[in-house]
Design a protein around this motif. Structure first.
Motif, PDB file in Angstrom:
ATOM      1  N   GLU A   7      36.336  49.376  37.111  1.00 37.35           N
ATOM      2  CA  GLU A   7      35.164  50.078  36.574  1.00 37.35           C
ATOM      3  C   GLU A   7      35.237  50.153  35.050  1.00 37.35           C
ATOM      4  O   GLU A   7      34.249  49.886  34.358  1.00 37.35           O
ATOM      5  CB  GLU A   7      35.089  51.488  37.163  1.00 37.35           C
ATOM      6  CG  GLU A   7      33.909  52.305  36.671  1.00 37.35           C
ATOM      7  CD  GLU A   7      32.596  51.879  37.284  1.00 37.35           C
ATOM      8  OE1 GLU A   7      31.572  51.987  36.575  1.00 37.35           O
ATOM      9  OE2 GLU A   7      32.576  51.423  38.436  1.00 37.35           O
ATOM     10  N   LYS A   8      36.387  50.493  34.512  1.00 34.70           N
ATOM     11  CA  LYS A   8      36.553  50.650  33.066  1.00 34.70           C
ATOM     12  C   LYS A   8      36.344  49.328  32.326  1.00 34.70           C
ATOM     13  O   LYS A   8      35.636  49.284  31.312  1.00 34.70           O
ATOM     14  CB  LYS A   8      37.956  51.182  32.755  1.00 34.70           C
ATOM     15  CG  LYS A   8      38.241  51.326  31.277  1.00 34.70           C
ATOM     16  CD  LYS A   8      39.632  51.878  31.039  1.00 34.70           C
ATOM     17  CE  LYS A   8      39.942  51.970  29.552  1.00 34.70           C
ATOM     18  NZ  LYS A   8      41.272  52.539  29.307  1.00 34.70           N
ATOM     19  N   TYR A   9      36.950  48.240  32.803  1.00 32.15           N
ATOM     20  CA  TYR A   9      36.923  46.979  32.054  1.00 32.15           C
ATOM     21  C   TYR A   9      35.772  46.057  32.431  1.00 32.15           C
ATOM     22  O   TYR A   9      35.419  45.168  31.659  1.00 32.15           O
ATOM     23  CB  TYR A   9      38.252  46.244  32.210  1.00 32.15           C
ATOM     24  CG  TYR A   9      39.367  46.921  31.456  1.00 32.15           C
ATOM     25  CD1 TYR A   9      39.482  46.792  30.072  1.00 32.15           C
ATOM     26  CD2 TYR A   9      40.283  47.722  32.119  1.00 32.15           C
ATOM     27  CE1 TYR A   9      40.483  47.436  29.373  1.00 32.15           C
ATOM     28  CE2 TYR A   9      41.298  48.365  31.427  1.00 32.15           C
ATOM     29  CZ  TYR A   9      41.386  48.215  30.056  1.00 32.15           C
ATOM     30  OH  TYR A   9      42.379  48.860  29.368  1.00 32.15           O
ATOM     31  N   PHE A  10      35.169  46.241  33.612  1.00 37.63           N
ATOM     32  CA  PHE A  10      34.123  45.322  34.056  1.00 37.63           C
ATOM     33  C   PHE A  10      32.855  46.028  34.515  1.00 37.63           C
ATOM     34  O   PHE A  10      31.901  45.380  34.921  1.00 37.63           O
ATOM     35  CB  PHE A  10      34.663  44.393  35.151  1.00 37.63           C
ATOM     36  CG  PHE A  10      35.735  43.487  34.628  1.00 37.63           C
ATOM     37  CD1 PHE A  10      35.426  42.284  34.017  1.00 37.63           C
ATOM     38  CD2 PHE A  10      37.070  43.862  34.706  1.00 37.63           C
ATOM     39  CE1 PHE A  10      36.415  41.475  33.505  1.00 37.63           C
ATOM     40  CE2 PHE A  10      38.074  43.047  34.201  1.00 37.63           C
ATOM     41  CZ  PHE A  10      37.740  41.853  33.593  1.00 37.63           C
ATOM     42  N   GLY A  11      32.831  47.373  34.479  1.00 40.28           N
ATOM     43  CA  GLY A  11      31.611  48.121  34.673  1.00 40.28           C
ATOM     44  C   GLY A  11      31.143  48.372  36.087  1.00 40.28           C
ATOM     45  O   GLY A  11      30.129  49.032  36.285  1.00 40.28           O
ATOM     46  N   ASP A  12      31.837  47.861  37.104  1.00 38.49           N
ATOM     47  CA  ASP A  12      31.372  48.054  38.472  1.00 38.49           C
ATOM     48  C   ASP A  12      32.545  47.949  39.441  1.00 38.49           C
ATOM     49  O   ASP A  12      33.038  46.855  39.714  1.00 38.49           O
ATOM     50  CB  ASP A  12      30.314  47.009  38.814  1.00 38.49           C
ATOM     51  CG  ASP A  12      29.617  47.286  40.130  1.00 38.49           C
ATOM     52  OD1 ASP A  12      30.058  48.177  40.891  1.00 38.49           O
ATOM     53  OD2 ASP A  12      28.622  46.595  40.414  1.00 38.49           O
ATOM     54  N   ALA A  13      32.977  49.073  39.974  1.00 37.89           N
ATOM     55  CA  ALA A  13      34.116  49.098  40.891  1.00 37.89           C
ATOM     56  C   ALA A  13      33.829  48.350  42.189  1.00 37.89           C
ATOM     57  O   ALA A  13      34.753  47.966  42.897  1.00 37.89           O
ATOM     58  CB  ALA A  13      34.525  50.537  41.195  1.00 37.89           C
TER      59      ALA A  13
END
Length: 94
Positions: A28-34
């Motif tokens: 989520e932090k690095y690519f925006g979508d868990a």
């Protein structure tokens, strides 16, 4: 540019009850979508074009691109040292 989807496949550590949550938070932090993350103990069940992984000797319906980590090769950076950025540039173009 080639059009394809990027997903993350990881194996949670059985000895760390926070492992799964931390992996979802990292994606989520690095690519925006868990939702881009799939957790499994058998990565050969996942289909795709390529699998970038630090574990040697994996086989499945994809090309295995081995990316050594400090615990198996001290010459390479860790995810937090820049692999996330390199994957994003390589696969997503930014």
């Amino acid at each position: 540019m080639v059009d394809f989807d990027v997903h993350f496949v990881s194996t949670p550590w059985r000895s760390n009850h926070n492992s799964a949550r931390l992996k979802y938070e990292w994606v989520e932090k690095y690519f925006g979508d868990a939702r881009l993350l799939t957790l499994t103990h058998d990565k050969s069940l996942i289909s795709g074009m390529a699998l970038i992984d630090d574990r040697p000797g994996l086989s499945g319906p994809w090309q295995h691109i081995e990316y050594p980590q400090p615990w198996n090769d001290r010459r390479h950076p860790t995810w937090n040292d820049g692999l996330a950025r390199h994957v994003r540039i390589l696969l997503l173009g930014y």
